[in-house]
Motif scaffolding. Sequence first.
Motif, PDB file in Angstrom:
ATOM      1  N   MET A   3       0.808  -1.207   0.000  1.00  0.00           N
ATOM      2  CA  MET A   3       0.000   0.000   0.000  1.00  0.00           C
ATOM      3  C   MET A   3       0.849   1.267   0.000  1.00  0.00           C
ATOM      4  SD  MET A   3      -2.857  -1.521   0.164  1.00  0.00           S
ATOM      5  CE  MET A   3      -3.623  -3.017   0.706  1.00  0.00           C
TER       6      MET A   3
ATOM      7  N   SER B  25       3.167   1.468  -6.351  1.00  0.00           N
ATOM      8  CA  SER B  25       2.657   1.100  -5.026  1.00  0.00           C
ATOM      9  C   SER B  25       3.137  -0.321  -4.715  1.00  0.00           C
ATOM     10  CB  SER B  25       1.122   1.193  -5.000  1.00  0.00           C
ATOM     11  OG  SER B  25       0.618   0.875  -3.720  1.00  0.00           O
TER      12      SER B  25
ATOM     13  N   ASN C 143       0.261   8.120   2.457  1.00  0.00           N
ATOM     14  CA  ASN C 143       0.338   6.701   2.815  1.00  0.00           C
ATOM     15  C   ASN C 143      -0.344   6.414   4.147  1.00  0.00           C
ATOM     16  OD1 ASN C 143       1.650   5.715   0.549  1.00  0.00           O
ATOM     17  ND2 ASN C 143       3.691   6.103   1.366  1.00  0.00           N
TER      18      ASN C 143
ATOM     19  N   ASN D  32      -4.198   6.787   3.740  1.00  0.00           N
ATOM     20  CA  ASN D  32      -4.801   5.682   2.993  1.00  0.00           C
ATOM     21  C   ASN D  32      -4.936   4.408   3.815  1.00  0.00           C
ATOM     22  OD1 ASN D  32      -5.024   7.259   0.709  1.00  0.00           O
ATOM     23  ND2 ASN D  32      -3.161   6.471  -0.241  1.00  0.00           N
TER      24      ASN D  32
ATOM     25  N   VAL E 154      -5.851   4.242  -2.257  1.00  0.00           N
ATOM     26  CA  VAL E 154      -4.567   4.271  -2.965  1.00  0.00           C
ATOM     27  C   VAL E 154      -4.800   4.498  -4.455  1.00  0.00           C
ATOM     28  CG1 VAL E 154      -2.549   2.898  -3.641  1.00  0.00           C
ATOM     29  CG2 VAL E 154      -3.346   2.859  -1.272  1.00  0.00           C
TER      30      VAL E 154
END
Length: 201
Positions: free
Chosen positions: A1, A59, A103, A106, A146
């Motif tokens: 992720m 990612s 990050n 998310n 994401v």
Amino acid sequence: MHIADGVLGTPVLMAGIAMTLAGTVLGLRKLDDDKIPFAAVLSACFFVASLIHVPLGPSSVHLIFNGLIGLILGWLAFPVMLIALVLQAIFFGFGGVVVLGVNCLNIALPAVMVGALLRPLRHRIPARILGFLAGSGAVLLTGIMVSLSLYLSGEAFSSTARVVFWGNLPLSVLEGVISGFIIVLISKVKPEVLNGVQSNA
């Protein structure tokens, strides 16, 4: 992720930083002494689990246990995730420093959302199903966020956003199954974690 540095547009980065700061402040306000051990253990679980990851464009796909963290800790998911992500960025180069806010957002926001939705149902549904819904639901929401982060950063990432979303679907099932077993174990050996700590989160 984790999304790598240099990928996202400035508006997305700024929004991620602002929302992560707000979520972290809210989380720290709910940090009581009795939650510190759980926060530390769950932060370590996230840190270790996400070290084993599969790159997917800009990612990656890996276990995160954010549903479990949200279910037990609520808003504390933000500082818990932020600490682990900072350490990963510094020591292993996962994600990056600039994209840290996005990050964290998310991963932590789906944790909070799933925890708020499922926490009132913890006495009404079996522990295994509770854990599965928390684990799979949070990962699914993270995959969506994401993908949205990538999509909002330009047309060049629209195809990558779709790949990231579909790549997270099997992971959501796997995470749900593992989280289900963990919640069953917790409910047997330390049920106060589900009955007491999370009711105050």
